[in-house]
Design an enzyme around this catalytic site. Structure first.
Site, PDB file in Angstrom:
ATOM      1  N   GLN A  85      -4.186  -0.956   9.636  1.00 39.55           N
ATOM      2  CA  GLN A  85      -4.236  -3.023   8.966  1.00 39.55           C
ATOM      3  C   GLN A  85      -4.413  -3.697   9.932  1.00 39.55           C
ATOM      4  OE1 GLN A  85      -3.754  -3.153   5.559  1.00 39.55           O
ATOM      5  NE2 GLN A  85      -3.882  -5.578   6.385  1.00 39.55           N
ATOM      6  N   LYS A 144       0.789  -1.407  -0.339  1.00 38.24           N
ATOM      7  CA  LYS A 144      -0.176  -0.150  -0.062  1.00 38.24           C
ATOM      8  C   LYS A 144       1.097   0.961   0.196  1.00 38.24           C
ATOM      9  CE  LYS A 144      -3.731  -2.595   2.293  1.00 38.24           C
ATOM     10  NZ  LYS A 144      -4.496  -2.718   3.633  1.00 38.24           N
ATOM     11  N   ASP A 146     -10.807   3.044   4.372  1.00 35.42           N
ATOM     12  CA  ASP A 146     -11.844   1.647   3.097  1.00 35.42           C
ATOM     13  C   ASP A 146     -12.898   1.473   3.651  1.00 35.42           C
ATOM     14  OD1 ASP A 146      -9.297  -0.164   3.626  1.00 35.42           O
ATOM     15  OD2 ASP A 146      -8.772  -0.203   5.870  1.00 35.42           O
TER      16      ASP A 146
END
Ligand code: NAD
Length: 302
Positions: free
Chosen positions: A98, A54, A121
């Site tokens: 995460q 990412k 997200d």
């Protein structure tokens, strides 16, 4: 092979180029770039590799990026304080925590502490609600479903009035993609059915699908005879079914298989995504797009 192959790698490359061009334009006009922070707690090897990918993509696009790595024994209180710090940081447009988090930390509490306007997200209840309402309300569609929809659009598959069958009802793939496909919107307007472990006749529903989206996590679940000839098949499943030695690196790598029997299905479907190289590469791409859009919302460009 009769089906057209929908390659996530090619679509990813095209979208990343578009994002990069927009980043450069915004930088020139407004003197600012999108900012993304990834918070990683502990040293889970899979998480490290996701975060690294990412951050590398964000860097390549010219984003301001921070990888904030924290020790395994970080307390929930300290993690919440860290999230709050980035909520207030003007240079940050996207905050990503995460998962999985170490034992003793409540995932839900942490994700819900992220400012919904930085929740790239798209997992915060506010963004789930916005997605449900649809239209202009939507800010950050969750990344994997957004990638799936983008692939369907770019493959030129007609969605309006199409029978879409989604296999799986998870909060990260099945439910959101089903919701997105039924909205009054581009790449949507479909008639949607969700099937799951309690569905009585999986085959019956799959056979009706003009667009079949499979996110079950069961290798080879969808049999070739369940596929409607000429339909579009999106295989989200990523299943490790063994290991092999990579020809490129000489190192052990996982053998990945989807939820659909690809070799047989490609002779029946009109278009199909491979595994690997299908939906997989789209998730990070859409995360980058959400982060760019977060900045655009802030600047009043969206
Ligand atoms: P999950 O385990 O949370 O949900 C799976 C869903 O499939 C459940 O709702 C379950 O009811 C349904 N299901 C399972 N077995 C079934 C069966 N035999 N018949 C009918 N329904 C069944 O999984 P998830 O997080 O939604 O992920 C699904 C798959 O997609 C996994 O293989 C995962 O690795 C993959 N995935 C890929 C990406 C990506 O490529 N970027 C992202 C997310 C998930």
């Amino acid at each position: 092979m009769s089906a057209k192959l929908i390659k996530g790698t090619e679509i990813r490359d095209a979208i990343l180029k578009e994002i990069e061009a927009e980043v450069n334009e915004i930088k020139e006009k407004h003197g600012i770039v999108p900012g993304l922070v990834t918070i990683l707690v502990g040293e889970n090897p899979a998480s490290i590799s996701y975060v690294t990918a990412k951050i590398r993509t964000a860097k390549d696009l010219g984003f301001h990026e921070i990888q904030d790595s924290q020790p395994e024994d970080l307390t929930e209180e300290k993690l919440l304080a860290l999230v709050e710090k980035y909520n207030k940081d003007d240079s940050i447009n996207g905050i990503l925590v995460q998962l999985p988090l170490p034992k003793g930390i409540d995932d839900k509490k942490v994700l819900n502490a992220i400012d919904p306007d930085k929740d790239v997200d798209g997992f915060h209840p506010v963004n789930v609600g916005r997605l449900m309402i649809g239209g202009d309300e939507v800010k950050f569609p969750p990344c994997t479903p957004a990638g799936i929809q983008e692939m369907i659009i770019r493959a030129g598959v007609e969605t309006s009035g199409a029978e879409v069958v989604v296999v799986g009802r998870s909060n990260i793939v099945g439910k959101p993609i089903a919701n997105m496909m039924l909205q009054k919107a581009k790449g949507a307007n479909a008639t949607v059915t969700i099937v799951h472990t309690r569905t009585k006749d999986l085959a019956f529903h799959c056979k009706r699908a003009d667009i079949l989206i499979v996110a079950a996590g069961v290798p080879g679940l969808v049999k070739p005879e369940w596929i409607k000839p000429g339909s579009c098949v999106i295989d989200v499943g990523v299943n490790r079914v063994g290991e092999k030695i990579s020809e490129k690196t000489g190192k052990k790598i996982a053998i990945l298989k989807g939820d659909v029997d690809f070799d047989a299905a490609k002779e029946i479907a009109g278009s199909i995504t491979p595994v690997p190289g299908g939906v997989g590469p789209m998730t990070i791409t859409m995360l980058m797009r959400n982060t760019l859009n977060s900045l655009k919302f802030k600047l009043g460009l969206m």
